[in-house]
Design an enzyme around this catalytic site. Structure first.
Site, PDB file in Angstrom:
ATOM      1  N   ASP A 147      45.871  29.758  50.692  1.00  0.00           N
ATOM      2  CA  ASP A 147      46.424  30.339  49.478  1.00  0.00           C
ATOM      3  C   ASP A 147      45.527  31.446  48.948  1.00  0.00           C
ATOM      4  O   ASP A 147      44.353  31.539  49.280  1.00  0.00           O
ATOM      5  CB  ASP A 147      46.590  29.260  48.404  1.00  0.00           C
ATOM      6  CG  ASP A 147      45.266  28.604  48.041  1.00  0.00           C
ATOM      7  OD1 ASP A 147      44.536  28.217  48.981  1.00  0.00           O
ATOM      8  OD2 ASP A 147      44.952  28.481  46.841  1.00  0.00           O
ATOM      9  N   GLU A 148      46.107  32.274  48.105  1.00  0.00           N
ATOM     10  CA  GLU A 148      45.391  33.275  47.324  1.00  0.00           C
ATOM     11  C   GLU A 148      44.442  34.140  48.158  1.00  0.00           C
ATOM     12  O   GLU A 148      43.252  34.247  47.854  1.00  0.00           O
ATOM     13  CB  GLU A 148      44.634  32.608  46.171  1.00  0.00           C
ATOM     14  CG  GLU A 148      45.564  32.047  45.112  1.00  0.00           C
ATOM     15  CD  GLU A 148      44.836  31.628  43.858  1.00  0.00           C
ATOM     16  OE1 GLU A 148      45.294  31.995  42.769  1.00  0.00           O
ATOM     17  OE2 GLU A 148      43.803  30.936  43.960  1.00  0.00           O
ATOM     18  N   ILE A 149      44.986  34.756  49.191  1.00  0.00           N
ATOM     19  CA  ILE A 149      44.206  35.768  49.905  1.00  0.00           C
ATOM     20  C   ILE A 149      44.208  37.024  49.038  1.00  0.00           C
ATOM     21  O   ILE A 149      45.248  37.620  48.790  1.00  0.00           O
ATOM     22  CB  ILE A 149      44.808  36.069  51.294  1.00  0.00           C
ATOM     23  CG1 ILE A 149      44.964  34.762  52.091  1.00  0.00           C
ATOM     24  CG2 ILE A 149      43.940  37.069  52.038  1.00  0.00           C
ATOM     25  CD1 ILE A 149      43.679  34.014  52.310  1.00  0.00           C
ATOM     26  N   LEU A 161      45.256  30.567  40.291  1.00  0.00           N
ATOM     27  CA  LEU A 161      45.432  31.306  39.059  1.00  0.00           C
ATOM     28  C   LEU A 161      46.379  30.520  38.175  1.00  0.00           C
ATOM     29  O   LEU A 161      47.459  30.139  38.602  1.00  0.00           O
ATOM     30  CB  LEU A 161      46.015  32.689  39.358  1.00  0.00           C
ATOM     31  CG  LEU A 161      46.287  33.595  38.160  1.00  0.00           C
ATOM     32  CD1 LEU A 161      44.976  33.937  37.457  1.00  0.00           C
ATOM     33  CD2 LEU A 161      46.984  34.869  38.612  1.00  0.00           C
TER      34      LEU A 161
END
Length: 541
Positions: free
Chosen positions: A334-336, A2
């Site tokens: 990353d980013e779960i 993001l």
């Protein structure tokens, strides 16, 4: 990832370590600036047209010596600003005939922490210059320095020069995402070659993501045949070998990243049963951001409750560990996104019985981390695995001796949190080191940020492909390369932003002539009128 869209000044030379010795003179410069560069009486002598390099017998250094010999004899660089006003040109002096290279340890592998120091001496009297290094990799750095001290046609070389040089940080990297958009092998080789010229030493290859799976894994060929953008957009084992060998020839490690368990939607083309929320719309209408299925278009997380997940993933890990000799393996993590796992019926059942999403991630890490380590790898994860607000593991799941965490969020704060927890860290803060963010302006002495650790720049490829690759990376990454190599202060402790701008303009010109389509950082007028593009006032808020 993001993205945080902010302005990144081209000259955010981010460290604070002084340079010893006299300043480089005129427009004959070395990028990145050496730690100690002494040229007390700037003079240039002819370079013999029969100039030769005498190198020890070493698989990669020998090829580098041949490559640099060709470059030095053929480049005939033309500086943007004529150095004759500040450098004494002595065309009647004895020419420089030879570079003699001496290396203390020819067996040292290109691993993290290898000694990259070197000493270069170019005598005023011509004859033989001497390059001494502890390892072959340090000698390669010295060869690049020598190449930048040669210019003109016929060629001249700076003489009366003494350089002692060594990087401030052992990890100086560039990350490239080849999943969202595909880059050909030649694009990757050109990038690695330019990294070497900038004395960067780690090519972090983010190979796979939810968008495509371009790596042909021998034991799991359907991941690429079904998950790539097509047969012409895949990397074969032979391609990987070529890229890894090219990296070694240029003193650049190739660090693979196979992101998981998030960012794995492309795996569903071959194995739909192991991927949660694959091929679903990333942020359904009327749904709160906190309940989204992904942080950008392209959904899919591996399901930690399905035993088949580990059968497939362990095959991938084994083959990647075999294809890449690099001792680091990047596992992503990353980013779960909670909404993705919650959309899976088996995970819904697990949660209804009192399980948590953090327990799911810990199950995944406990099932894969030891397997990666069993291949003699140090595991690199993005910071989220430990610092995410919602889904994270306990530090006991990440032994510090086998783990490195890479930061990308929250500026300096997350780096401090990781370091204070006893972990090694690679810094890729999106506020400083994301190349897909803003391009800054062309004021020569305006620096927006200050950073005090080493790391990597990152180019995510939502809006990048081969047509813009060089311009997105260079010369902004050159600024980071110098900050990690020698810092951003002169021998008086003063920041050198405007001075660095002049040198970076020259360096950008040189790499463009070498075939790199680096974007300009200023109008040429600024180069021709030194100091006129600086600012002496502060901008209003």
């Amino acid at each position: 990832m993001l993205f945080i869209i902010i302005s990144l000044s081209i000259l955010s030379l981010l460290l604070a370590s002084p340079i010893s010795g006299s300043s480089q003179s005129g427009s004959i410069n070395v990028w990145p600036m050496p730690r100690n560069f002494s040229w007390p009486e700037p003079q240039a002598n002819p370079l013999s047209p029969n100039f030769n390099i005498i190198s020890p017998d070493h698989r990669y250094l020998s090829s580098a010596a041949k490559r640099y010999l060709h470059l030095i004899l053929s480049e005939h660089h033309r500086p943007l600003v004529n150095p004759s006003s500040s450098v004494r040109i002595n065309t009647s002096a004895p020419p420089l005939l030879t570079l003699a290279i001496t290396v203390a340890d020819l067996t040292a592998p290109l691993h993290h922490g290898v000694d990259e120091s070197y000493t270069l001496t170019i005598p005023t009297a011509g004859g033989t210059a001497h390059l001494t290094a502890q390892t072959a990799w340090g000698a390669m750095r010295g060869l690049e320095t020598l190449s930048q001290l040669v210019w003109g046609n016929p060629s001249l070389v700076a003489v009366g020069v003494y350089v002692w040089d060594s990087p401030l940080f052992g990890h100086r990297g560039l990350m490239l995402d080849t999943s969202r958009n595909y880059y050909g092998v030649e694009d990757l080789l050109r990038t690695i070659e330019t990294m070497s010229a900038n004395k960067l030493n780690v090519f972090h290859w983010h190979i796979t993501d939810s968008h495509s799976f371009p790596l042909l894994v021998p034991s799991e060929p359907e991941l690429a045949s079904k998950g790539s953008y097509g047969s012409s957009m895949q990397y074969s084992p032979a391609d990987v070998t070529k890229i890894v060998e090219f990296g070694l020839e240029h003193g650049v490690r190739v660090l693979p990243e196979i992101d998981s368990p998030g960012h794995t939607g492309s795996w569903a083309a071959a194995y739909p049963d192991i991927v949660s929320c694959a091929n679903m719309f990333w942020w359904p209408a009327g749904v709160d951001w906190g309940d989204r299925l992904a942080s950008e278009p392209g959904t899919g997380h591996l399901n930690p409750l399905n035993p088949k997940t580990y059968q497939v993933l362990k095959n991938v890990i084994h083959d990647v560990a075999t294809l890449f000799p690099e001792p680091f393996y990047h596992g992503g993590a990353d980013e779960i996104v909670p909404g993705c796992w919650k959309a899976d019926p088996t995970i819904q059942s697990f949660l209804s019985k009192g399980g948590t999403l953090s327990q799911l991630l810990e199950l995944f890490v406990n099932s894969t981390f030891p397997y990666i380590v069993s291949h003699n790898k140090t595991v690199v994860y993005w910071e989220d695995v430990l610092l995410d607000d919602n889904i994270k593991v306990q530090s006991a799941a990440l032994p510090r001796e086998n783990t490195i965490l890479q930061t990308w969020n929250n500026g300096h704060n997350n780096t401090k949190r990781i370091v204070s927890s006893g972990y090694r860290t690679i810094v890729s803060s999106s506020e400083f080191y994301y190349l897909d963010c803003g391009h800054g302006d062309f004021l020569g002495n305006d620096s927006e940020y200050d950073q005090q650790t080493g790391g990597e720049v990152a180019l995510w490829s939502e809006q990048a492909d081969p047509t813009v690759l060089d311009a997105r990376i260079w010369p902004r990454t050159s600024a980071m390369a110098e900050s990690l190599w020698s810092g951003n202060r002169d021998d008086k402790g003063m920041k050198r932003f405007a001075e660095a701008t002049d040198r970076l303009n020259e360096w950008r010109s040189r790499i463009v002539a070498r075939g790199v389509r680096a974007e300009p950082i200023q109008p040429l007028w600024c180069v021709k009128n030194p100091g006129m593009c600086n600012t002496v006032n502060s901008f209003g808020s």
